[in-house]
Design a protein around this motif. Structure first.
Motif, PDB file in Angstrom:
ATOM      1  N   THR A 180       7.103 -78.124  84.821  1.00 56.73           N
ATOM      2  CA  THR A 180       8.121 -78.659  85.727  1.00 56.73           C
ATOM      3  C   THR A 180       8.104 -77.959  87.078  1.00 56.73           C
ATOM      4  OG1 THR A 180       9.539 -79.214  83.842  1.00 56.73           O
ATOM      5  CG2 THR A 180      10.579 -79.100  86.010  1.00 56.73           C
ATOM      6  N   ASP A 181       8.053 -76.624  87.075  1.00 57.68           N
ATOM      7  CA  ASP A 181       8.048 -75.906  88.352  1.00 57.68           C
ATOM      8  C   ASP A 181       6.780 -76.209  89.140  1.00 57.68           C
ATOM      9  OD1 ASP A 181       6.342 -74.589  86.639  1.00 57.68           O
ATOM     10  OD2 ASP A 181       7.006 -72.572  87.172  1.00 57.68           O
ATOM     11  N   GLY A 182       5.670 -76.442  88.423  1.00 56.12           N
ATOM     12  CA  GLY A 182       4.421 -76.789  89.096  1.00 56.12           C
ATOM     13  C   GLY A 182       4.480 -78.162  89.738  1.00 56.12           C
ATOM     14  N   VAL A 183       5.084 -79.126  89.035  1.00 57.59           N
ATOM     15  CA  VAL A 183       5.217 -80.480  89.580  1.00 57.59           C
ATOM     16  C   VAL A 183       6.081 -80.468  90.835  1.00 57.59           C
ATOM     17  CG1 VAL A 183       6.178 -82.771  89.148  1.00 57.59           C
ATOM     18  CG2 VAL A 183       4.847 -81.632  87.381  1.00 57.59           C
ATOM     19  N   GLU A 184       7.170 -79.715  90.795  1.00 61.97           N
ATOM     20  CA  GLU A 184       8.066 -79.659  91.957  1.00 61.97           C
ATOM     21  C   GLU A 184       7.357 -79.054  93.170  1.00 61.97           C
ATOM     22  OE1 GLU A 184      11.387 -77.513  90.454  1.00 61.97           O
ATOM     23  OE2 GLU A 184      12.234 -79.242  89.394  1.00 61.97           O
ATOM     24  N   LYS A 185       6.563 -78.015  92.949  1.00 61.00           N
ATOM     25  CA  LYS A 185       5.797 -77.427  94.049  1.00 61.00           C
ATOM     26  C   LYS A 185       4.739 -78.402  94.563  1.00 61.00           C
ATOM     27  CE  LYS A 185       7.546 -73.265  94.423  1.00 61.00           C
ATOM     28  NZ  LYS A 185       8.120 -72.754  95.693  1.00 61.00           N
ATOM     29  N   PHE A 186       4.128 -79.144  93.651  1.00 56.36           N
ATOM     30  CA  PHE A 186       3.109 -80.122  94.042  1.00 56.36           C
ATOM     31  C   PHE A 186       3.731 -81.226  94.900  1.00 56.36           C
ATOM     32  CE2 PHE A 186       0.810 -84.117  93.011  1.00 56.36           C
ATOM     33  CZ  PHE A 186      -0.385 -83.815  93.644  1.00 56.36           C
ATOM     34  N   ILE A 187       4.903 -81.684  94.524  1.00 56.68           N
ATOM     35  CA  ILE A 187       5.582 -82.728  95.295  1.00 56.68           C
ATOM     36  C   ILE A 187       5.940 -82.219  96.689  1.00 56.68           C
ATOM     37  CG2 ILE A 187       7.711 -84.085  95.428  1.00 56.68           C
ATOM     38  CD1 ILE A 187       7.553 -84.341  92.368  1.00 56.68           C
ATOM     39  N   GLN A 188       6.375 -80.969  96.780  1.00 54.60           N
ATOM     40  CA  GLN A 188       6.657 -80.381  98.095  1.00 54.60           C
ATOM     41  C   GLN A 188       5.406 -80.362  98.963  1.00 54.60           C
ATOM     42  OE1 GLN A 188       8.412 -76.503  97.582  1.00 54.60           O
ATOM     43  NE2 GLN A 188      10.110 -77.274  96.339  1.00 54.60           N
ATOM     44  N   LEU A 189       4.276 -80.007  98.361  1.00 55.66           N
ATOM     45  CA  LEU A 189       3.014 -79.977  99.098  1.00 55.66           C
ATOM     46  C   LEU A 189       2.631 -81.377  99.570  1.00 55.66           C
ATOM     47  CD1 LEU A 189       0.388 -78.669 100.077  1.00 55.66           C
ATOM     48  CD2 LEU A 189      -0.514 -78.909  97.736  1.00 55.66           C
ATOM     49  N   VAL A 190       2.752 -82.348  98.683  1.00 58.40           N
ATOM     50  CA  VAL A 190       2.402 -83.729  99.034  1.00 58.40           C
ATOM     51  C   VAL A 190       3.267 -84.235 100.183  1.00 58.40           C
ATOM     52  CG1 VAL A 190       2.512 -86.107  98.201  1.00 58.40           C
ATOM     53  CG2 VAL A 190       1.451 -84.343  96.782  1.00 58.40           C
ATOM     54  N   LYS A 191       4.562 -83.992 100.125  1.00 58.71           N
ATOM     55  CA  LYS A 191       5.461 -84.442 101.186  1.00 58.71           C
ATOM     56  C   LYS A 191       5.127 -83.764 102.518  1.00 58.71           C
ATOM     57  CE  LYS A 191       9.437 -85.643  98.280  1.00 58.71           C
ATOM     58  NZ  LYS A 191      10.858 -85.347  97.968  1.00 58.71           N
ATOM     59  N   THR A 192       4.812 -82.478 102.461  1.00 56.80           N
ATOM     60  CA  THR A 192       4.459 -81.748 103.681  1.00 56.80           C
ATOM     61  C   THR A 192       3.197 -82.320 104.313  1.00 56.80           C
ATOM     62  OG1 THR A 192       5.440 -79.722 102.776  1.00 56.80           O
ATOM     63  CG2 THR A 192       3.934 -79.472 104.633  1.00 56.80           C
ATOM     64  N   LEU A 193       2.191 -82.586 103.487  1.00 55.37           N
ATOM     65  CA  LEU A 193       0.942 -83.158 103.998  1.00 55.37           C
ATOM     66  C   LEU A 193       1.170 -84.556 104.572  1.00 55.37           C
ATOM     67  CD1 LEU A 193      -1.502 -82.019 101.172  1.00 55.37           C
ATOM     68  CD2 LEU A 193      -1.439 -81.177 103.526  1.00 55.37           C
ATOM     69  N   SER A 194       2.056 -85.309 103.947  1.00 58.88           N
ATOM     70  CA  SER A 194       2.355 -86.648 104.445  1.00 58.88           C
ATOM     71  C   SER A 194       3.002 -86.585 105.824  1.00 58.88           C
ATOM     72  CB  SER A 194       3.276 -87.376 103.463  1.00 58.88           C
ATOM     73  OG  SER A 194       3.596 -88.672 103.925  1.00 58.88           O
ATOM     74  N   PHE A 195       3.908 -85.638 106.007  1.00 60.39           N
ATOM     75  CA  PHE A 195       4.533 -85.457 107.321  1.00 60.39           C
ATOM     76  C   PHE A 195       3.502 -85.014 108.357  1.00 60.39           C
ATOM     77  CE2 PHE A 195       8.685 -84.910 105.030  1.00 60.39           C
ATOM     78  CZ  PHE A 195       9.336 -85.968 105.651  1.00 60.39           C
ATOM     79  N   MET A 196       2.575 -84.144 107.965  1.00 59.31           N
ATOM     80  CA  MET A 196       1.581 -83.625 108.898  1.00 59.31           C
ATOM     81  C   MET A 196       0.617 -84.710 109.367  1.00 59.31           C
ATOM     82  SD  MET A 196       0.665 -79.914 107.169  1.00 59.31           S
ATOM     83  CE  MET A 196      -0.648 -79.582 108.353  1.00 59.31           C
ATOM     84  N   THR A 197       0.207 -85.585 108.458  1.00 51.28           N
ATOM     85  CA  THR A 197      -0.793 -86.601 108.795  1.00 51.28           C
ATOM     86  C   THR A 197      -0.166 -87.918 109.240  1.00 51.28           C
ATOM     87  OG1 THR A 197      -0.898 -87.369 106.498  1.00 51.28           O
ATOM     88  CG2 THR A 197      -2.403 -85.603 107.154  1.00 51.28           C
ATOM     89  N   GLY A 198       1.084 -88.120 108.873  1.00 51.05           N
ATOM     90  CA  GLY A 198       1.734 -89.391 109.182  1.00 51.05           C
ATOM     91  C   GLY A 198       1.293 -90.502 108.255  1.00 51.05           C
TER      92      GLY A 198
END
Length: 255
Positions: free
Chosen positions: A196-214
């Motif tokens: 669970t903690d790994g999934v939450e960190k992964f989702i944070q990473l995905v959202k951050t990358l999405s904001f960075m690339t648009g």
């Protein structure tokens, strides 16, 4: 009183039932004034009472007790006394200075503490080495792979844990920031257990990358169990699910 030539490292006295000193070692003669020839002359009143309890003890078993004794150097000094009656009805007394015993005990404790400190330091070094190895394994479990000037891929291997995603995130975000990538693929084909903690960190990473690339982040090779977990987070705004790397590359090359 007989002088006993015994190779003992501690003072030794031989005393009869009446308290008369019938023999003594050289160390006992150096430490105590034995001129009166009686045990009571070298111990205090309270110790005389204590010693009297053992004066009529029968049997050959050794007993141990403490006595305050008068030495040539000190008015009173505490001694551990080891007493044993022999077949001739004499008490054989070995006298261990209490301060000496404490000093030896302190030395032993200090030696043990020193060994423990060395052991703790060695364990700390091993722990640091192990942490470095585990961190390196985490880095290798999510390598950043540029496929072109616009396309990059990050395959994940093994269990998804918070520590692993934290380690991967650092290098991944730096690489994306330095490049000009528009399409980011996460290949989850080789993912094992999902925490669970790994999934939450992964989702944070995905959202951050999405904001960075648009752009949305593309996830490929997702197993049914992982898909169910991710669906609970409603990621439609940030990710796109695809079946395989081959299909995604084919779409990109035909674009």
């Amino acid at each position: 009183m007989q002088d006993l030539d015994l190779p003992l490292p501690l003072p030794y006295l031989r005393v009869d039932r009446e308290g008369k000193i019938t023999g003594s070692s050289a160390l006992a003669q150096e430490r105590f004034d034995l001129s009166k020839g009686h045990i009571n002359s070298i111990i205090d009143e309270e110790s005389i009472k204590k010693l009297s309890q053992f004066r009529w003890v029968s049997g050959l078993d050794s007993v141990k007790f403490e006595l305050n004794m008068k030495t040539k150097d000190r008015a009173l000094a505490l001694f551990d006394v080891h007493l044993q009656w022999d077949l001739d009805d004499h008490a054989n007394m070995i006298l261990l200075p209490k301060d000496s015993a404490n000093e030896k005990l302190t030395q032993k404790l200090m030696a043990i503490q020193h060994r423990l400190a060395e052991t703790d330091f060695e364990l700390l070094e091993k722990k640091e080495e192990l942490e470095q190895v585990l961190r390196r394994l985490d880095e290798l479990s999510g390598p950043f792979i540029p496929l072109s000037g616009e396309l990059c891929m990050i395959p994940l291997f093994g269990d998804i844990t918070a520590d692993k995603i934290n380690t991967i995130s650092e290098s991944c975000l730096q690489s994306v920031f330095k490049g000009n990538y528009e399409i980011i693929l996460f290949d989850l084909t080789a993912v094992g257990e999902v925490r669970t903690d790994g999934v939450e960190k992964f989702i944070q990473l995905v959202k951050t990358l999405s904001f960075m690339t648009g752009n949305v982040i593309k996830l490929i090779g997702i197993k049914p169990d992982l898909a169910k977990v991710l669906n609970h987070y409603h990621l439609e705004q940030w990710v796109e699910f695809n079946h395989s790397l081959e299909q995604e590359l084919r779409v990109y090359l035909n674009h």
